[in-house]
Write an enzyme that holds these catalytic residues in place. Structure first.
Site, PDB file in Angstrom:
ATOM      1  N   ASN A 135      -5.315  11.285   5.462  1.00  0.00           N
ATOM      2  CA  ASN A 135      -6.177  10.892   6.008  1.00  0.00           C
ATOM      3  C   ASN A 135      -7.315  10.342   4.835  1.00  0.00           C
ATOM      4  OD1 ASN A 135      -6.269   9.411   8.518  1.00  0.00           O
ATOM      5  ND2 ASN A 135      -7.952  10.665   8.471  1.00  0.00           N
ATOM      6  N   ASP A 153      -2.387   9.347   7.716  1.00  0.00           N
ATOM      7  CA  ASP A 153      -1.497   8.311   7.116  1.00  0.00           C
ATOM      8  C   ASP A 153      -0.454   8.595   6.690  1.00  0.00           C
ATOM      9  OD1 ASP A 153      -4.952   7.127   6.653  1.00  0.00           O
ATOM     10  OD2 ASP A 153      -3.954   5.766   6.070  1.00  0.00           O
ATOM     11  N   ARG A 209       0.971  -0.964  -0.385  1.00  0.00           N
ATOM     12  CA  ARG A 209       0.365  -0.757   0.658  1.00  0.00           C
ATOM     13  C   ARG A 209       0.951   0.891  -0.095  1.00  0.00           C
ATOM     14  NH1 ARG A 209      -5.124   0.191   4.021  1.00  0.00           N
ATOM     15  NH2 ARG A 209      -5.664   1.485   1.996  1.00  0.00           N
TER      16      ARG A 209
HETATM   17  O1  MRU Z   1      -7.717   2.505   4.120  1.00  0.00           O
HETATM   18  P1  MRU Z   1      -7.598   2.748   5.615  1.00  0.00           P
HETATM   19  O2  MRU Z   1      -8.676   2.132   6.332  1.00  0.00           O
HETATM   20  O3  MRU Z   1      -6.552   2.109   5.857  1.00  0.00           O
HETATM   21  O4  MRU Z   1      -7.314   3.952   6.372  1.00  0.00           O
HETATM   22  C1  MRU Z   1      -7.367   4.273   7.796  1.00  0.00           C
HETATM   23  C2  MRU Z   1      -7.894   5.853   7.854  1.00  0.00           C
HETATM   24  O5  MRU Z   1      -7.521   6.206   6.900  1.00  0.00           O
HETATM   25  C3  MRU Z   1      -6.928   6.170   9.048  1.00  0.00           C
HETATM   26  O6  MRU Z   1      -7.722   7.009   9.323  1.00  0.00           O
HETATM   27  C4  MRU Z   1      -5.650   6.268   9.637  1.00  0.00           C
HETATM   28  O7  MRU Z   1      -5.013   5.060   9.196  1.00  0.00           O
HETATM   29  C5  MRU Z   1      -5.130   5.799  10.659  1.00  0.00           C
HETATM   30  S1  MRU Z   1      -5.475   5.173  11.617  1.00  0.00           S
HETATM   31  C6  MRU Z   1      -4.721   5.056  13.421  1.00  0.00           C
END
Ligand code: MRU
Length: 355
Positions: A254, A244, A99
C-alpha cells in the site's frame, strides 16, 4: 490532455464518468483547488491519465482501464472488423505498462481478455461497455459490504487513523478503508478521523480530507511523521488502510508509509485493518517480496507545492508503495467478510480455495 469542466458541483462519485461515448476522469492532481475533468477518447489517453495520476487508487485504476479497453476495441474494430482481437493486445499491453503495483489493473485486463475471447463476431463495443459498467457497479456494491464488515470490528466510539486516499476518489464509490470509516461513522463507532497527509502526492491532505469534510465527518490532518505520536497520545483504537496488492501470504502493498504506520500501531496496541476487494488479492504473488513496487521520479520528493525544497544536486529515493508483513495486520476485510490474523491458509480459505 484535454481538460473540461462540467456545470454541477463535483463529488467523489464523479471519479469516473462514461458520458457521450467517452471517459471523463476527475483530475485528482488538482483537487481540491480545481474541479476539472480529463477527457479520454482513446486508450492511449486513458493509459497516460493513469500514469500521470489523474486517476489513482487501485480499484479506480482497474475501472479506468476497463473503460480504456472499450475505447480501444472501438478503434481496433473500426480499423479491422476481423483483426481487432489481435490488434487490441497491443492496447492491453499499453494499459498494463501504465502503473505496476495495483493488481486491480491486471485483474481488469485479464477479465477483458477472457470476455474478448468469448465474444461472437461483430462489433464488440456494446458488450465490452456492459462489462466495464458491471465492474464499476460491482465495485460500489462491494465497498458497501466491506464497509459493513469492517465497521462491525470497531468497538466505538473511537478515533481512527488512515493513510492516503481510499474513498470514492480511489474506487467506484464509497471507498475501501474510507468506506469502512464512513460506515462506522454512520453507526456511531468512529467519531473522529486523523488523516495522514501522505507525502509526496498529499492524497490525505488534498483528497481524504476533502471527502470527509463533504460528508461532515470530523477530520484532522496530521503530517505522516505525527502518526506514532498521535497513537501514543491515546484515543485511537484502529488504523485503517487500503491495499494495492495483497500477496497470497497476506503481505500488503500500500502507499508508502503504511508499513511504518503498522509498526507504530503494533507498538501502541492500536489494531491494524486493511480493507480491499478480493480483486486486490493476488494468489500468483507468493509474498510481499514478490510485489513490484513502483518507483517514481525523485522530483516528486524534492519539490513541494511546485516549489523545489532541497538544494540543487540533492537526490531522492521515491518508492511510492511499501509492504506491510501479514504479521502486523490484525484483519483484512473484503466484500466477502473478515480475515482475522491473515496468513496463506486463511486467505486461501477466504477465497474458497482452502482444503
Ligand atoms: O499512488 P496512489 O494514489 O494510486 O496510491 C493509492 C493507495 O495506495 C491506496 O491506499 C490503495 O490504492 C487503496 S485505494 C482503495
Amino acid at each position: 490532455m484535454k481538460t473540461i469542466r462540467f456545470e454541477h458541483r463535483v463529488t467523489a462519485d464523479d471519479t469516473l464518468r462514461w458520458q457521450d461515448n467517452r471517459l471523463y476522469l476527475l483530475d485528482q492532481r488538482v483537487l481540491p483547488a480545481d474541479e476539472r475533468f480529463v477527457e479520454c477518447t482513446d486508450v492511449q489517453a486513458t493509459a497516460e491519465a493513469i500514469t500521470a495520476m489523474v486517476v489513482r487508487g487501485a480499484p479506480a485504476i482497474g475501472i479506468a482501464a476497463a473503460y480504456g479497453i472499450v475505447l480501444a476495441a472501438r478503434e481496433r474494430y473500426a480499423q479491422s472488423p476481423t483483426g481487432w482481437r489481435t490488434g487490441i493486445e497491443q492496447d492491453l499491453a499499453t494499459l498494463a505498462a501504465s502503473r505496476p503495483t495495483a493488481v486491480n489493473l491486471f485483474w481488469a485486463i485479464a477479465r477483458f481478455r477472457e470476455a474478448i475471447a468469448d465474444l461472437p463476431d461483430g462489433d464488440p463495443e456494446a458488450k465490452l461497455l456492459e462489462l466495464a459498467q458491471a465492474i464499476h457497479d460491482a465495485d460500489r456494491a462491494d465497498n458497501r459490504r466491506m464497509g459493513a464488515f469492517g465497521a462491525s470490528l470497531i468497538e466505538g466510539p473511537t478515533a481512527v487513523i488512515t493513510h492516503c486516499n481510499t474513498g470514492g476518489l480511489a474506487t467506484g464509490g464509497w471507498g475501501t478503508a474510507l468506506g469502512v470509516i464512513r460506515s462506522a461513522f454512520a453507526e456511531g463507532r468512529v467519531t473522529h478521523v486523523y488523516a495522514d497527509e501522505t507525502r509526496p502526492w498529499l492524497q490525505g491532505a488534498r483528497l481524504t480530507a476533502w471527502e470527509l469534510q463533504r460528508d461532515d465527518i470530523p477530520v484532522q490532518l496530521i503530517v505522516d511523521g505525527a502518526a506514532a505520536a498521535r497513537m501514543a497520545a491515546g484515543g485511537v483504537s484502529w488504523a485503517i488502510v487500503g491495499a494495492d496488492r495483497i500477496a497470497a501470504n497476506g503481505d500488503v502493498a500500500n502507499k508508502i508509509g503504511t508499513y511504518g504506520l503498522a509498526v507504530a500501531a503494533r507498538h501502541h496496541g492500536v489494531r491494524f485493518m486493511v480493507a480491499a476487494p478480493t480483486s486486490t488479492i493476488d494468489l500468483a504473488t507468493a509474498t510481499g517480496a514478490d510485489i513490484p513496487i513502483e518507483q517514481r521520479e525523485a522530483g516528486e520528493v524534492l519539490r513541494c507545492g511546485g516549489q523545489r525544497v532541497a538544494s540543487d544536486g540533492v537526490d531522492a529515493w521515491n518508492p511510492v508503495f511499501d509492504v506491510t508483513p501479514a504479521s502486523l495486520v490484525d484483519a483484512i476485510v473484503t466484500e466477502r467478510g473478515i480475515i482475522e490474523k491473515p496468513d496463506a491458509a486463511a486467505i486461501s480459505m477466504h477465497l474458497g480455495r482452502g482444503d
